[in-house]
Motif scaffolding. Structure first.
Motif, PDB file in Angstrom:
ATOM      1  N   VAL A 197       0.810  -1.051   0.306  1.00  0.00           N
ATOM      2  CA  VAL A 197      -0.419   0.077  -0.549  1.00  0.00           C
ATOM      3  C   VAL A 197       0.761   1.262  -0.156  1.00  0.00           C
ATOM      4  N   ILE A 198       1.959   1.334  -0.242  1.00  0.00           N
ATOM      5  CA  ILE A 198       2.795   2.360   0.202  1.00  0.00           C
ATOM      6  C   ILE A 198       3.429   2.871  -1.447  1.00  0.00           C
ATOM      7  N   PRO A 199       3.110   3.804  -1.991  1.00  0.00           N
ATOM      8  CA  PRO A 199       2.793   4.708  -3.393  1.00  0.00           C
ATOM      9  C   PRO A 199       4.353   4.380  -3.971  1.00  0.00           C
ATOM     10  N   LYS A 200       4.968   3.741  -5.124  1.00  0.00           N
ATOM     11  CA  LYS A 200       6.252   3.674  -5.804  1.00  0.00           C
ATOM     12  C   LYS A 200       7.056   5.013  -4.963  1.00  0.00           C
ATOM     13  N   GLY A 201       7.989   5.200  -4.915  1.00  0.00           N
ATOM     14  CA  GLY A 201       8.558   6.354  -5.013  1.00  0.00           C
ATOM     15  C   GLY A 201       8.627   6.995  -3.690  1.00  0.00           C
ATOM     16  N   ALA A 202       7.042   6.791  -3.359  1.00  0.00           N
ATOM     17  CA  ALA A 202       7.255   7.810  -1.977  1.00  0.00           C
ATOM     18  C   ALA A 202       8.390   7.601  -0.612  1.00  0.00           C
ATOM     19  N   VAL A 203       8.346   8.820   0.155  1.00  0.00           N
ATOM     20  CA  VAL A 203       9.665   8.849   1.253  1.00  0.00           C
ATOM     21  C   VAL A 203       8.747   8.422   1.857  1.00  0.00           C
ATOM     22  N   ILE A 204       9.448   6.955   2.925  1.00  0.00           N
ATOM     23  CA  ILE A 204       9.398   6.436   4.125  1.00  0.00           C
ATOM     24  C   ILE A 204       9.879   6.367   5.334  1.00  0.00           C
ATOM     25  N   CYS A 205       8.713   7.018   6.069  1.00  0.00           N
ATOM     26  CA  CYS A 205       8.640   7.702   7.724  1.00  0.00           C
ATOM     27  C   CYS A 205       8.347   6.274   8.039  1.00  0.00           C
ATOM     28  N   ALA A 206       9.479   5.836   9.138  1.00  0.00           N
ATOM     29  CA  ALA A 206       8.470   4.701  10.237  1.00  0.00           C
ATOM     30  C   ALA A 206       8.699   5.508  10.982  1.00  0.00           C
ATOM     31  N   LEU A 207       7.123   4.818  12.217  1.00  0.00           N
ATOM     32  CA  LEU A 207       6.920   5.336  13.467  1.00  0.00           C
ATOM     33  C   LEU A 207       7.261   3.943  13.988  1.00  0.00           C
ATOM     34  N   ASP A 208       8.637   4.434  15.421  1.00  0.00           N
ATOM     35  CA  ASP A 208       9.215   3.880  15.607  1.00  0.00           C
ATOM     36  C   ASP A 208       9.175   4.407  16.313  1.00  0.00           C
TER      37      ASP A 208
ATOM     38  N   GLY B 264      10.112  20.556   3.683  1.00  0.00           N
ATOM     39  CA  GLY B 264      11.284  20.123   3.361  1.00  0.00           C
ATOM     40  C   GLY B 264      10.747  19.126   2.165  1.00  0.00           C
ATOM     41  N   TRP B 265       9.833  18.275   2.395  1.00  0.00           N
ATOM     42  CA  TRP B 265      10.112  17.036   1.668  1.00  0.00           C
ATOM     43  C   TRP B 265       8.534  17.084   0.616  1.00  0.00           C
ATOM     44  N   ARG B 266       7.739  18.314   0.931  1.00  0.00           N
ATOM     45  CA  ARG B 266       7.194  18.879  -0.566  1.00  0.00           C
ATOM     46  C   ARG B 266       8.088  19.667  -1.287  1.00  0.00           C
ATOM     47  N   ASP B 267       9.042  20.550  -0.587  1.00  0.00           N
ATOM     48  CA  ASP B 267       9.806  21.562  -1.380  1.00  0.00           C
ATOM     49  C   ASP B 267      10.648  21.108  -2.321  1.00  0.00           C
ATOM     50  N   ASP B 268      11.183  19.353  -2.163  1.00  0.00           N
ATOM     51  CA  ASP B 268      11.802  18.929  -2.689  1.00  0.00           C
ATOM     52  C   ASP B 268      10.678  17.747  -4.341  1.00  0.00           C
ATOM     53  N   GLY B 269      10.209  17.871  -4.122  1.00  0.00           N
ATOM     54  CA  GLY B 269       9.442  18.081  -5.116  1.00  0.00           C
ATOM     55  C   GLY B 269       8.792  16.424  -4.499  1.00  0.00           C
ATOM     56  N   ARG B 270       8.909  15.634  -4.128  1.00  0.00           N
ATOM     57  CA  ARG B 270       8.539  14.878  -3.831  1.00  0.00           C
ATOM     58  C   ARG B 270       6.722  14.543  -4.086  1.00  0.00           C
ATOM     59  N   SER B 271       5.976  14.054  -4.487  1.00  0.00           N
ATOM     60  CA  SER B 271       4.655  14.174  -4.649  1.00  0.00           C
ATOM     61  C   SER B 271       3.704  13.213  -3.807  1.00  0.00           C
ATOM     62  N   ASP B 272       4.235  11.885  -2.495  1.00  0.00           N
ATOM     63  CA  ASP B 272       3.844  11.093  -1.875  1.00  0.00           C
ATOM     64  C   ASP B 272       4.375  10.864  -0.615  1.00  0.00           C
ATOM     65  N   LEU B 273       4.049  10.559   0.438  1.00  0.00           N
ATOM     66  CA  LEU B 273       5.464  10.559   2.124  1.00  0.00           C
ATOM     67  C   LEU B 273       4.041   9.432   2.560  1.00  0.00           C
TER      68      LEU B 273
END
Length: 158
Positions: free
Chosen positions: A64-75, A92-101
């Motif tokens: 269910v994680i979109p391809k190319g997404a920034v992955i942030c694990a809650l740990d 910052g993630w938005r400004d880097d042009g990432r489309s999915d988090l």
């Protein structure tokens, strides 16, 4: 292009106060974040009905994680940051042009080490262990708080 947010979590959140809080904060985040290029936020719930443990959960979460997404694990071993730092990171993630988090929340035993190793970031809500159902609510509130901070709204007080 907006930064779409995905909360990828093990287990189904039943109706009740936690679900109501989650929906409320995600609605606020979507409303506040839209003008900032943040959102919408979507919850993806997976369930390991066969009892395969953390590795089976990792497979379901990866699906269910979109391809190319920034992955942030809650740990619990993740980084402890303040709400303003979280807002800056999100921006910052938005400004880097990432489309999915994708925020990944594991089940009762946490996140499988193989999936945790793929994470671009690891975030902790403190040294205490929180129920994974409550972690969704806490994350959704922090997403709304981050959007409020980035918009200059008075919701967050220092």
């Amino acid at each position: 292009m907006p930064l779409r947010v995905h909360i990828c979590a093990v287990g189904r959140l039943r109706s009740g106060p936690e679900r109501d809080l989650l929906n409320d904060y995600l609605t606020r985040f979507d409303r506040t974040g839209r003008a900032l290029g943040l959102g919408p936020a979507t919850v993806h719930e997976v369930e390991d009905k066969k009892g395969g443990g953390m590795s089976a959960e990792a497979g379901l979460l990866s699906g269910v994680i979109p391809k190319g997404a920034v992955i942030c694990a809650l740990d619990e071993r993740g980084k402890l940051i303040s709400s303003p730092e979280f807002a800056t990171t999100l921006g910052g993630w938005r400004d880097d042009g990432r489309s999915d988090l994708a925020f990944v929340i594991g089940g009762a035993d946490g996140i499988d080490p193989s999936l945790r190793a793929q994470a671009d970031a690891k975030l902790s809500f403190g040294k205490m262990v929180w129920p994974h159902m409550l972690a969704r609510v806490m994350l959704s509130e922090q997403l709304y708080r981050a959007a409020s901070i980035l918009s200059g709204a008075p919701y967050h007080r220092v």
